[in-house]
Design a protein around this motif. Structure first.
Motif, mmCIF file in Angstrom:
data_model
loop_
_atom_site.group_PDB
_atom_site.id
_atom_site.type_symbol
_atom_site.label_atom_id
_atom_site.label_comp_id
_atom_site.label_asym_id
_atom_site.label_seq_id
_atom_site.Cartn_x
_atom_site.Cartn_y
_atom_site.Cartn_z
ATOM 1 N N ARG A 197 1.507 7.832 -7.019
ATOM 2 C CA ARG A 197 1.324 9.624 -6.444
ATOM 3 C C ARG A 197 2.445 10.574 -8.003
ATOM 4 O O ARG A 197 2.363 11.315 -8.753
ATOM 5 C CB ARG A 197 1.094 10.114 -5.295
ATOM 6 C CG ARG A 197 -0.062 10.190 -4.571
ATOM 7 C CD ARG A 197 0.616 10.321 -3.759
ATOM 8 N NE ARG A 197 -1.055 9.160 -2.326
ATOM 9 C CZ ARG A 197 -2.364 8.945 -2.970
ATOM 10 N NH1 ARG A 197 -2.822 10.249 -3.338
ATOM 11 N NH2 ARG A 197 -2.723 8.692 -1.623
ATOM 12 N N SER A 206 1.344 4.309 -3.415
ATOM 13 C CA SER A 206 0.910 5.248 -2.835
ATOM 14 C C SER A 206 2.017 6.221 -2.820
ATOM 15 O O SER A 206 1.484 7.204 -3.986
ATOM 16 C CB SER A 206 0.832 5.230 -1.368
ATOM 17 O OG SER A 206 0.125 6.679 -0.953
ATOM 18 N N ASP A 231 -8.702 8.601 -2.469
ATOM 19 C CA ASP A 231 -8.356 9.903 -2.157
ATOM 20 C C ASP A 231 -9.555 11.038 -1.561
ATOM 21 O O ASP A 231 -9.220 11.883 -1.387
ATOM 22 C CB ASP A 231 -7.333 10.523 -2.873
ATOM 23 C CG ASP A 231 -6.713 10.454 -3.806
ATOM 24 O OD1 ASP A 231 -6.114 9.337 -2.871
ATOM 25 O OD2 ASP A 231 -5.879 10.165 -4.188
ATOM 26 N N TYR A 241 0.583 -1.902 -0.649
ATOM 27 C CA TYR A 241 -0.064 -0.091 0.133
ATOM 28 C C TYR A 241 0.714 1.603 -0.454
ATOM 29 O O TYR A 241 0.441 2.029 -0.412
ATOM 30 C CB TYR A 241 -0.793 0.270 1.173
ATOM 31 C CG TYR A 241 -1.756 1.111 1.220
ATOM 32 C CD1 TYR A 241 -3.562 1.000 1.071
ATOM 33 C CD2 TYR A 241 -1.639 2.592 2.169
ATOM 34 C CE1 TYR A 241 -3.516 2.232 0.521
ATOM 35 C CE2 TYR A 241 -1.923 3.487 2.238
ATOM 36 C CZ TYR A 241 -3.037 3.155 1.191
ATOM 37 O OH TYR A 241 -3.570 4.388 1.539
ATOM 38 N N ASP A 242 1.704 1.547 1.005
ATOM 39 C CA ASP A 242 2.765 2.236 0.614
ATOM 40 C C ASP A 242 3.311 2.537 -0.271
ATOM 41 O O ASP A 242 3.586 3.421 -0.716
ATOM 42 C CB ASP A 242 4.080 2.664 1.788
ATOM 43 C CG ASP A 242 3.148 2.366 3.411
ATOM 44 O OD1 ASP A 242 1.656 2.542 3.710
ATOM 45 O OD2 ASP A 242 3.778 1.589 4.750
#
Length: 114
Positions: free
Chosen positions: A100, A96, A109, A92-93
């Protein structure tokens, strides 16, 4: 789906086989925070796909269907599924940060619309 007794080249190959495909990992990542009802998971994918993937996750022991105090069924991670929490959070990190950087938008978001 994994096969008992199958010879894998390494543990990563087994792990990826167990998680097989996009939706299993997405479902696990969503319910790692808290148990969720089927209807809470539904917006991400079709009923058929969600039903199939949840059945597979239950079969391999990552997820269980439990009855909540209000009498409704909720899917929750088992101990085995919970062991994946750190790996799911790392994915996930990574997604992300790098998504982005590429200008990707995410449903989480809030402002993201299709």
């Amino acid at each position: 789906m994994t096969q008992r007794g199958r010879l894998y080249g390494c543990p990563v190959e087994f792990a990826l086989d167990a998680l097989g495909g996009k939706w299993k990992t997405v479902i696990l990542a969503r319910i790692k925070e808290q148990p969720m009802r089927y209807s809470d998971l539904r917006p991400s994918l079709s009923d058929k796909m969600l039903t199939q993937r949840l059945a597979e996750l239950v079969e391999i022991g990552f997820v269980t269907l439990e009855t909540s105090p209000d009498g409704k069924g909720r899917y929750a991670l088992t101990g085995r599924g919970g062991d994946l929490a750190a790996a799911l959070q790392a994915l996930y990190d990574w997604g992300s940060v790098h998504g982005r950087a590429e200008g990707v938008r995410f449903r989480t978001d809030g402002a993201a619309t299709t």
